[in-house]
Write an enzyme that holds these catalytic residues in place. Structure first.
Site, mmCIF file in Angstrom:
data_model
loop_
_atom_site.group_PDB
_atom_site.id
_atom_site.type_symbol
_atom_site.label_atom_id
_atom_site.label_comp_id
_atom_site.label_asym_id
_atom_site.label_seq_id
_atom_site.Cartn_x
_atom_site.Cartn_y
_atom_site.Cartn_z
ATOM 1 C CG ASP A 9 -13.308 -7.284 37.589
ATOM 2 O OD1 ASP A 9 -13.903 -7.327 36.503
ATOM 3 O OD2 ASP A 9 -12.123 -6.898 37.697
ATOM 4 C CG LEU A 10 -12.246 -12.937 34.473
ATOM 5 C CD1 LEU A 10 -12.184 -14.217 35.299
ATOM 6 C CD2 LEU A 10 -12.792 -13.260 33.074
ATOM 7 C CG ASP A 11 -10.054 -9.383 32.571
ATOM 8 O OD1 ASP A 11 -9.321 -10.268 32.140
ATOM 9 O OD2 ASP A 11 -11.154 -9.092 32.063
ATOM 10 C CB THR A 17 -6.427 -11.139 31.460
ATOM 11 O OG1 THR A 17 -7.367 -10.364 32.186
ATOM 12 C CG2 THR A 17 -6.772 -12.607 31.552
ATOM 13 C CE LYS A 45 -5.277 -3.051 36.511
ATOM 14 N NZ LYS A 45 -4.716 -3.015 37.879
ATOM 15 N N GLY A 46 -11.338 -2.477 33.440
ATOM 16 C CA GLY A 46 -12.786 -2.427 33.596
ATOM 17 C C GLY A 46 -13.510 -1.721 32.458
ATOM 18 N NE ARG A 49 -13.177 -7.178 22.577
ATOM 19 C CZ ARG A 49 -13.835 -8.270 22.186
ATOM 20 N NH1 ARG A 49 -14.171 -8.413 20.918
ATOM 21 N NH2 ARG A 49 -14.147 -9.215 23.053
ATOM 22 C CB SER A 114 -16.235 -10.025 33.777
ATOM 23 O OG SER A 114 -15.301 -9.671 32.788
ATOM 24 C CB ALA A 115 -16.297 -5.042 31.259
ATOM 25 C CB SER A 116 -14.054 -9.834 29.670
ATOM 26 O OG SER A 116 -13.562 -10.646 28.621
ATOM 27 C CG ASN A 118 -12.612 -12.530 24.893
ATOM 28 O OD1 ASN A 118 -13.081 -13.107 23.918
ATOM 29 N ND2 ASN A 118 -11.993 -11.361 24.788
ATOM 30 C CE LYS A 145 -17.356 -4.471 36.097
ATOM 31 N NZ LYS A 145 -16.246 -5.392 36.378
ATOM 32 C CD GLU A 169 -14.452 -4.218 39.577
ATOM 33 O OE1 GLU A 169 -13.259 -3.945 39.339
ATOM 34 O OE2 GLU A 169 -15.248 -4.526 38.689
ATOM 35 C CG ASP A 170 -8.774 -5.125 38.903
ATOM 36 O OD1 ASP A 170 -9.971 -5.199 38.522
ATOM 37 O OD2 ASP A 170 -7.808 -5.105 38.136
HETATM 38 C C1 G6P Z 1 -12.158 -6.182 31.497
HETATM 39 C C2 G6P Z 1 -10.741 -5.634 31.425
HETATM 40 C C3 G6P Z 1 -10.636 -4.570 30.358
HETATM 41 C C4 G6P Z 1 -11.192 -5.082 29.031
HETATM 42 C C5 G6P Z 1 -12.645 -5.493 29.199
HETATM 43 C C6 G6P Z 1 -13.248 -6.057 27.928
HETATM 44 O O1 G6P Z 1 -12.976 -5.256 32.117
HETATM 45 O O2 G6P Z 1 -10.345 -5.086 32.665
HETATM 46 O O3 G6P Z 1 -9.291 -4.172 30.226
HETATM 47 O O4 G6P Z 1 -11.090 -4.096 28.017
HETATM 48 O O5 G6P Z 1 -12.697 -6.510 30.212
HETATM 49 O O6 G6P Z 1 -12.616 -7.267 27.589
HETATM 50 P P1 G6P Z 1 -12.851 -8.092 26.270
HETATM 51 O O7 G6P Z 1 -12.254 -9.450 26.617
HETATM 52 O O8 G6P Z 1 -14.313 -8.162 26.004
HETATM 53 O O9 G6P Z 1 -12.115 -7.395 25.179
HETATM 54 MG MG MG Z 2 -10.732 -5.888 36.667
#
Ligand code: G6P
Ligand code: MG
Length: 220
Positions: A9-11, A17, A45-46, A49, A114-116, A118, A145, A169-170
């Site tokens: 996982d990233l964040d 972040t 977390k996870g 958006r 990662s779910a992000s 970004n 997730k 994973e956190d």
């Molecule tokens: C990660 C973080 C979440 C965040 C998600 C989406 O999983 O833990 O807190 O909402 O990514 O991130 P994004 O950068 O796409 O808004």
């Molecule tokens: Mg995380």
């Protein structure tokens, strides 16, 4: 099973972040007329958006049209990116680089899950784009997730069986996603929170791949 690949996982695992997400979401909440606590932020977390926005609006008792939701989510992301753009390689969490180096030397596949949306930008800011053999992020997934989609895509990209993969994973939802995908899960954080993880570490500085793989294979 054999341990052939690690999915990260990233964040909260590679970099922290959460504080930037918190500041941006709190600004959104405040502009909509309510407050948002760090405790509530923990629950995001996870979480993707748009799902995070839905939860925050629910907590604040605010109803918006779909179009307004898209606009607020875009605004939040702009505020968040202003922080991300200031990030430096010093923000990589302690021990992470050494741990990834040892995986490389051991011939273990390395992927990001990662779910992000970004994720690539963040990896670029912290100079870690080259550290991963595959990068699966929120632009590749349709399910959040605890659905295992992101990790299954990671295993597939590394050409490995899920049973031979370990997820780091956190988030509680991330540990569940790993298990639903048939993978081992290493929790990064508090053992009181990550109760379902196969092993929990508080930081990468306190472990090594040799020690962890022995624990995961039940040799220790
Ligand atoms: C990660 C973080 C979440 C965040 C998600 C989406 O999983 O833990 O807190 O909402 O990514 O991130 P994004 O950068 O796409 O808004
Ligand atoms: Mg995380």
């Amino acid at each position: 099973m054999a341990l052939k690949a690690c999915l990260f996982d990233l964040d909260g695992v590679i970099v922290d972040t959460a504080i930037y997400h918190f500041k941006a979401w709190r600004r959104l909440a405040n502009e909509l007329g309510f407050d948002f606590t760090e405790h509530q932020n923990e629950q995001l977390k996870g979480v993707s958006r748009m799902e995070s926005l839905e939860l925050i609006l629910q907590w604040g008792g605010v109803t918006l049209s779909d179009e307004e939701k898209q606009q607020w989510a875009a605004r939040k992301n702009e505020w968040y990116l202003a922080y991300v753009n200031q990030m430096t390689p010093q923000e990589v969490l302690p021990g992470v680089r050494d741990f990834l180096d040892s995986l490389r030397k051991a011939g273990i596949g390395i992927a990001l899950g990662s779910a992000s949306k970004n994720a690539r930008l963040i990896l670029e800011r912290i100079d870690m784009l080259d550290a991963f053999d595959a990068i699966i992020d929120g632009t590749h997934t349709t399910k959040s997730k605890p659905d295992p989609e992101v990790f299954l895509l990671g295993a597939q990209a590394l050409h490995q069986n899920p049973a031979d993969c370990v997820v780091f994973e956190d988030a509680v939802a991330g540990i569940e996603a790993a298990h639903r995908g048939g993978m081992k899960a290493v929790g990064v954080g508090s053992p009181e929170v990550l109760t379902e993880a196969d092993v929990v570490i508080t930081a990468f500085t306190e472990t090594s791949w040799t020690k962890l793989s022995d624990e995961l294979l039940g040799w220790q």
